[in-house]
Design a protein around this motif. Structure first.
Motif, PDB file in Angstrom:
ATOM      1  N   LEU A  43     107.008  62.997 117.836  1.00 24.88           N
ATOM      2  CA  LEU A  43     107.298  62.410 119.133  1.00 24.88           C
ATOM      3  C   LEU A  43     106.350  61.278 119.423  1.00 24.88           C
ATOM      4  CD1 LEU A  43     105.213  63.738 121.603  1.00 24.88           C
ATOM      5  CD2 LEU A  43     106.451  65.693 120.785  1.00 24.88           C
ATOM      6  N   GLU A  45     105.322  58.304 122.797  1.00 24.54           N
ATOM      7  CA  GLU A  45     105.479  57.939 124.201  1.00 24.54           C
ATOM      8  C   GLU A  45     104.805  56.605 124.456  1.00 24.54           C
ATOM      9  OE1 GLU A  45     103.952  59.179 128.647  1.00 24.54           O
ATOM     10  OE2 GLU A  45     103.404  60.417 126.949  1.00 24.54           O
ATOM     11  N   ARG A  47     103.442  54.759 127.776  1.00 24.20           N
ATOM     12  CA  ARG A  47     103.186  54.972 129.208  1.00 24.20           C
ATOM     13  C   ARG A  47     103.367  53.642 129.913  1.00 24.20           C
ATOM     14  NH1 ARG A  47     100.694  59.810 131.050  1.00 24.20           N
ATOM     15  NH2 ARG A  47     100.780  59.778 133.295  1.00 24.20           N
ATOM     16  N   GLY A  53     106.815  57.126 131.947  1.00 24.05           N
ATOM     17  CA  GLY A  53     106.675  56.851 130.530  1.00 24.05           C
ATOM     18  C   GLY A  53     108.038  56.889 129.858  1.00 24.05           C
ATOM     19  N   LYS A  55     109.701  58.396 126.481  1.00 22.93           N
ATOM     20  CA  LYS A  55     109.455  59.342 125.390  1.00 22.93           C
ATOM     21  C   LYS A  55     110.575  59.280 124.368  1.00 22.93           C
ATOM     22  CE  LYS A  55     106.751  62.975 127.471  1.00 22.93           C
ATOM     23  NZ  LYS A  55     106.007  63.634 126.446  1.00 22.93           N
ATOM     24  N   ALA A  79     110.298  59.674 131.329  1.00 18.43           N
ATOM     25  CA  ALA A  79     109.490  60.806 131.785  1.00 18.43           C
ATOM     26  C   ALA A  79     108.772  60.438 133.074  1.00 18.43           C
ATOM     27  CB  ALA A  79     108.475  61.191 130.724  1.00 18.43           C
ATOM     28  N   TYR A  81     105.644  61.806 135.362  1.00 15.40           N
ATOM     29  CA  TYR A  81     104.483  62.691 135.449  1.00 15.40           C
ATOM     30  C   TYR A  81     104.223  62.997 136.915  1.00 15.40           C
ATOM     31  CZ  TYR A  81     103.700  62.071 130.546  1.00 15.40           C
ATOM     32  OH  TYR A  81     103.848  62.088 129.187  1.00 15.40           O
ATOM     33  N   GLY A  94     111.648  64.991 132.512  1.00 12.02           N
ATOM     34  CA  GLY A  94     112.275  63.852 131.858  1.00 12.02           C
ATOM     35  C   GLY A  94     113.783  63.934 131.907  1.00 12.02           C
ATOM     36  N   GLU A 169      99.415  65.910 120.732  1.00  7.00           N
ATOM     37  CA  GLU A 169      99.524  64.456 120.731  1.00  7.00           C
ATOM     38  C   GLU A 169      98.158  63.794 120.707  1.00  7.00           C
ATOM     39  OE1 GLU A 169     102.936  62.952 123.370  1.00  7.00           O
ATOM     40  OE2 GLU A 169     102.367  64.903 124.215  1.00  7.00           O
TER      41      GLU A 169
END
Length: 172
Positions: A43, A45, A47, A53, A55, A79, A81, A94, A169
């Protein structure tokens, strides 16, 4: 004595205000792996803002019950947050698209069923180092139900799929 109490009160309120201040991420890109009892994937991402973000994930799934049958998926999501006062916790939701490709093999025949649909996710990450985080994500999709007919697999309906995964990650 009165001055000492004022100093302690001021120090306490400053540290309380600091602990509740929202944090901005110190990274712009994250890359990592995800996995569960029957899934492995990569994966990434980007930001875009402190709360948004983009993803992307690539996933391979196999339950091992039928030899040479497996599923691959490509997931793309925006996504969000959720704001959180804990600097080490990142709750996230997400929404986006999912492309799946299911390779089947039955009765001496084989083929691939492809599907494009919507999906979402929710979970939380724990940032345990300024450049590392781990988390639990649950990917949810409007997946297809397959059935064999005429020595081939076809989409016979829809069902809600939920795929929990652990993530690790590196934050760049």
């Amino acid at each position: 004595m009165k001055q000492l109490l004022l100093l302690l009160a001021a120090t306490g309120s400053i540290s309380l205000a600091y602990a509740q201040a929202p944090t901005t991420p110190t990274y712009h890109v994250a890359v990592g792996v995800l996995g569960s009892y029957r899934t492995a994937g990569v994966l990434g991402e980007a930001r875009l803002t402190p709360h948004f973000g983009l993803k992307l994930a690539g996933v391979l799934t196999s339950d091992g019950t039928v030899p040479d049958e497996y599923s691959t998926a490509g997931i793309g999501q925006v996504a969000y947050y959720l704001p959180c006062h804990l600097t080490w916790l990142e709750p996230v939701v997400g929404l986006g698209g999912i492309y799946t490709s299911y390779h089947w093999q039955q009765y001496g025949q084989s083929g691939t069923v492809r599907d494009l649909n919507v999906g979402g996710s929710f979970g939380a990450n724990v940032v345990f180092h300024p450049r590392l985080r781990t988390g639990v994500q649950v990917f949810v999709a409007n997946g297809f139900r397959g059935a064999y007919s005429d020595n081939a697999m076809r989409i016979s309906g829809r069902r809600l799929l939920a795929l929990p995964a652990l993530t690790l990650e590196v934050l760049l």
